[in-house]
Design a protein around this motif. Sequence first.
Motif, PDB file in Angstrom:
ATOM      1  N   ASP A   1       0.869  -1.173   0.000  1.00 12.05           N
ATOM      2  CA  ASP A   1       0.000   0.000   0.000  1.00 12.05           C
ATOM      3  C   ASP A   1       0.907   1.224   0.000  1.00 12.05           C
ATOM      4  O   ASP A   1       1.428   1.622   1.047  1.00 12.05           O
ATOM      5  N   PRO A   2       1.154   1.841  -1.167  1.00 13.06           N
ATOM      6  CA  PRO A   2       2.100   2.950  -1.227  1.00 13.06           C
ATOM      7  C   PRO A   2       1.609   4.205  -0.516  1.00 13.06           C
ATOM      8  O   PRO A   2       2.431   5.050  -0.128  1.00 13.06           O
ATOM      9  N   VAL A   3       0.307   4.347  -0.340  1.00 11.82           N
ATOM     10  CA  VAL A   3      -0.223   5.528   0.346  1.00 11.82           C
ATOM     11  C   VAL A   3       0.043   5.438   1.845  1.00 11.82           C
ATOM     12  O   VAL A   3       0.537   6.383   2.463  1.00 11.82           O
TER      13      VAL A   3
ATOM     14  N   VAL B   1       9.437  -8.871  -1.228  1.00 13.80           N
ATOM     15  CA  VAL B   1       8.976  -7.573  -0.720  1.00 13.80           C
ATOM     16  C   VAL B   1       9.773  -6.449  -1.363  1.00 13.80           C
ATOM     17  O   VAL B   1       9.216  -5.401  -1.743  1.00 13.80           O
ATOM     18  N   LEU B   2      11.083  -6.636  -1.498  1.00  8.80           N
ATOM     19  CA  LEU B   2      11.921  -5.619  -2.136  1.00  8.80           C
ATOM     20  C   LEU B   2      11.438  -5.329  -3.555  1.00  8.80           C
ATOM     21  O   LEU B   2      11.342  -4.170  -3.967  1.00  8.80           O
ATOM     22  N   SER B   3      11.124  -6.374  -4.308  1.00  5.49           N
ATOM     23  CA  SER B   3      10.657  -6.200  -5.685  1.00  5.49           C
ATOM     24  C   SER B   3       9.310  -5.483  -5.748  1.00  5.49           C
ATOM     25  O   SER B   3       9.073  -4.676  -6.650  1.00  5.49           O
ATOM     26  N   ALA B   4       8.439  -5.759  -4.780  1.00  5.63           N
ATOM     27  CA  ALA B   4       7.117  -5.144  -4.780  1.00  5.63           C
ATOM     28  C   ALA B   4       7.161  -3.695  -4.294  1.00  5.63           C
ATOM     29  O   ALA B   4       6.363  -2.861  -4.739  1.00  5.63           O
ATOM     30  N   ALA B   5       8.084  -3.373  -3.389  1.00  3.47           N
ATOM     31  CA  ALA B   5       8.128  -2.040  -2.792  1.00  3.47           C
ATOM     32  C   ALA B   5       8.944  -1.047  -3.607  1.00  3.47           C
ATOM     33  O   ALA B   5       8.646   0.153  -3.635  1.00  3.47           O
ATOM     34  N   ALA B   6       9.997  -1.514  -4.295  1.00  3.13           N
ATOM     35  CA  ALA B   6      10.920  -0.619  -4.997  1.00  3.13           C
ATOM     36  C   ALA B   6      10.248   0.287  -6.030  1.00  3.13           C
ATOM     37  O   ALA B   6      10.592   1.473  -6.128  1.00  3.13           O
ATOM     38  N   PRO B   7       9.277  -0.197  -6.827  1.00  3.97           N
ATOM     39  CA  PRO B   7       8.635   0.698  -7.806  1.00  3.97           C
ATOM     40  C   PRO B   7       7.924   1.889  -7.175  1.00  3.97           C
ATOM     41  O   PRO B   7       7.646   2.882  -7.861  1.00  3.97           O
ATOM     42  N   HIS B   8       7.626   1.817  -5.896  1.00  2.00           N
ATOM     43  CA  HIS B   8       6.956   2.910  -5.188  1.00  2.00           C
ATOM     44  C   HIS B   8       7.948   3.776  -4.406  1.00  2.00           C
ATOM     45  O   HIS B   8       7.530   4.645  -3.637  1.00  2.00           O
ATOM     46  N   GLY B   9       9.259   3.545  -4.585  1.00  2.00           N
ATOM     47  CA  GLY B   9      10.260   4.308  -3.851  1.00  2.00           C
ATOM     48  C   GLY B   9      10.321   3.950  -2.383  1.00  2.00           C
ATOM     49  O   GLY B   9      10.726   4.772  -1.561  1.00  2.00           O
ATOM     50  N   LEU B  10       9.946   2.725  -2.046  1.00  2.00           N
ATOM     51  CA  LEU B  10       9.885   2.296  -0.651  1.00  2.00           C
ATOM     52  C   LEU B  10      10.746   1.063  -0.439  1.00  2.00           C
ATOM     53  O   LEU B  10      11.093   0.350  -1.380  1.00  2.00           O
ATOM     54  N   ALA B  11      11.080   0.804   0.831  1.00  2.00           N
ATOM     55  CA  ALA B  11      11.926  -0.335   1.172  1.00  2.00           C
ATOM     56  C   ALA B  11      11.536  -0.887   2.532  1.00  2.00           C
ATOM     57  O   ALA B  11      11.120  -0.143   3.418  1.00  2.00           O
ATOM     58  N   PRO B  12      11.688  -2.194   2.733  1.00  2.00           N
ATOM     59  CA  PRO B  12      11.475  -2.780   4.054  1.00  2.00           C
ATOM     60  C   PRO B  12      12.765  -2.736   4.860  1.00  2.00           C
ATOM     61  O   PRO B  12      13.856  -2.514   4.305  1.00  2.00           O
ATOM     62  N   LEU B  13      12.672  -2.987   6.156  1.00  2.00           N
ATOM     63  CA  LEU B  13      13.864  -3.084   7.002  1.00  2.00           C
ATOM     64  C   LEU B  13      14.385  -4.524   6.962  1.00  2.00           C
ATOM     65  O   LEU B  13      14.428  -5.234   7.959  1.00  2.00           O
ATOM     66  N   SER B  14      14.800  -4.933   5.778  1.00  2.00           N
ATOM     67  CA  SER B  14      15.300  -6.285   5.573  1.00  2.00           C
ATOM     68  C   SER B  14      16.734  -6.402   6.067  1.00  2.00           C
ATOM     69  O   SER B  14      17.383  -5.407   6.397  1.00  2.00           O
ATOM     70  N   GLY B  15      17.240  -7.642   6.083  1.00  2.00           N
ATOM     71  CA  GLY B  15      18.562  -7.890   6.626  1.00  2.00           C
ATOM     72  C   GLY B  15      19.632  -8.020   5.565  1.00  2.00           C
ATOM     73  O   GLY B  15      19.493  -7.526   4.436  1.00  2.00           O
ATOM     74  N   SER B  16      20.704  -8.737   5.909  1.00  2.00           N
ATOM     75  CA  SER B  16      21.854  -8.830   5.016  1.00  2.00           C
ATOM     76  C   SER B  16      21.618  -9.770   3.847  1.00  2.00           C
ATOM     77  O   SER B  16      22.387  -9.763   2.882  1.00  2.00           O
ATOM     78  N   SER B  17      20.585 -10.610   3.909  1.00  2.00           N
ATOM     79  CA  SER B  17      20.267 -11.527   2.819  1.00  2.00           C
ATOM     80  C   SER B  17      18.788 -11.454   2.488  1.00  2.00           C
ATOM     81  O   SER B  17      17.939 -11.614   3.363  1.00  2.00           O
ATOM     82  N   SER B  18      18.484 -11.250   1.221  1.00  2.00           N
ATOM     83  CA  SER B  18      17.086 -11.175   0.794  1.00  2.00           C
ATOM     84  C   SER B  18      16.451 -12.552   0.677  1.00  2.00           C
ATOM     85  O   SER B  18      15.254 -12.658   0.408  1.00  2.00           O
TER      86      SER B  18
END
Length: 311
Positions: free
Chosen positions: A39-41, A56-73
């Motif tokens: 939900d980009p809004v 999650v990285l692939s889904a969030a990146a087009p919206h200019g957003l990122a999760p607090l992921s760790g050292s390995s995706s």
Amino acid sequence: WAREHGLAVAVQSTGHGPIRSADGAVLVTTSRMRQVTVDPVRRTATAAAGVRWAEVLSAAAPHGLAPLSGSSSQVGVVGYTLGGGIGCLSRQFGFAADLVERVEMVTGDGQVRQVDEHSDPDLFWAVRGGKGNFGIVTSLEFGLVPVVEIYGGGVMFAGSAARDVLHSFRKWAPTLPESASASVAMLRLPPVEEIPEPLRGQFVVHVRFAYNGPAAEGERLVAPMREAGEVLVDTVGPMPYAAADAIHQDPTEPVSAWERGRLLRELPAEAVDNLVAVAGPDVDVPLIMVELRLLGGALARQPEVPRRVRP
């Protein structure tokens, strides 16, 4: 069903980090639960129990957003987050668990529950950091942060420079702003073809660095560590946040491991000397890696529940 038959229950998603045998138990695997929505809004993502961070990285990146992921995706979202979750943005934004908005889970009585700070505050508190002790989480809703690109990578030094690099790291790391993260690892790399020369089969010291800010400032921040010893490989530079796996270069396939960790309030010179004495290049030990990781920043502060990142 397990309760009626007097059996224990274990749960596994990606297989990362199993800690004990599940012999004689009902093993619930969530690996096929792969739904992800963004939900980009509201700047949130919802991930089912089998989702890995790469999705999650692939889904969030087009919206200019990122999760607090760790050292390995390749690590699963739910297991990582329930254990707290520390990544290269955590000194600025906190633990991954701090951004959780809602937990869908099945508790020991077989009930599906929607748990948040209002519906069940005690369970919401316990599950965010309690790992697998309070039920099986089937879905997480969590906040995203507005990060597209970072300045990061790794600098690998010759093993002979271990003492100098660790002493330099000890002085340098505490000077970094909260928008920067750093760690240093002494690595015993195996003699396998997948590892390029001149690293194959060598003892090296790997400084990992990430900065959420302008590349020019990141260059200035990391410059002192580049002078700490003989550099074998330097990969530090601008990168998409979705490519942050390149910083730590963790294995992409499962490996057997045994690990332990400790929290240190300070890192005096004597501690570095002792660490090199027991795990440095002149010692024959079976340890693959010994790492020092800078914490502090948002990780040291009590968060809002959940912590919300302001626009």
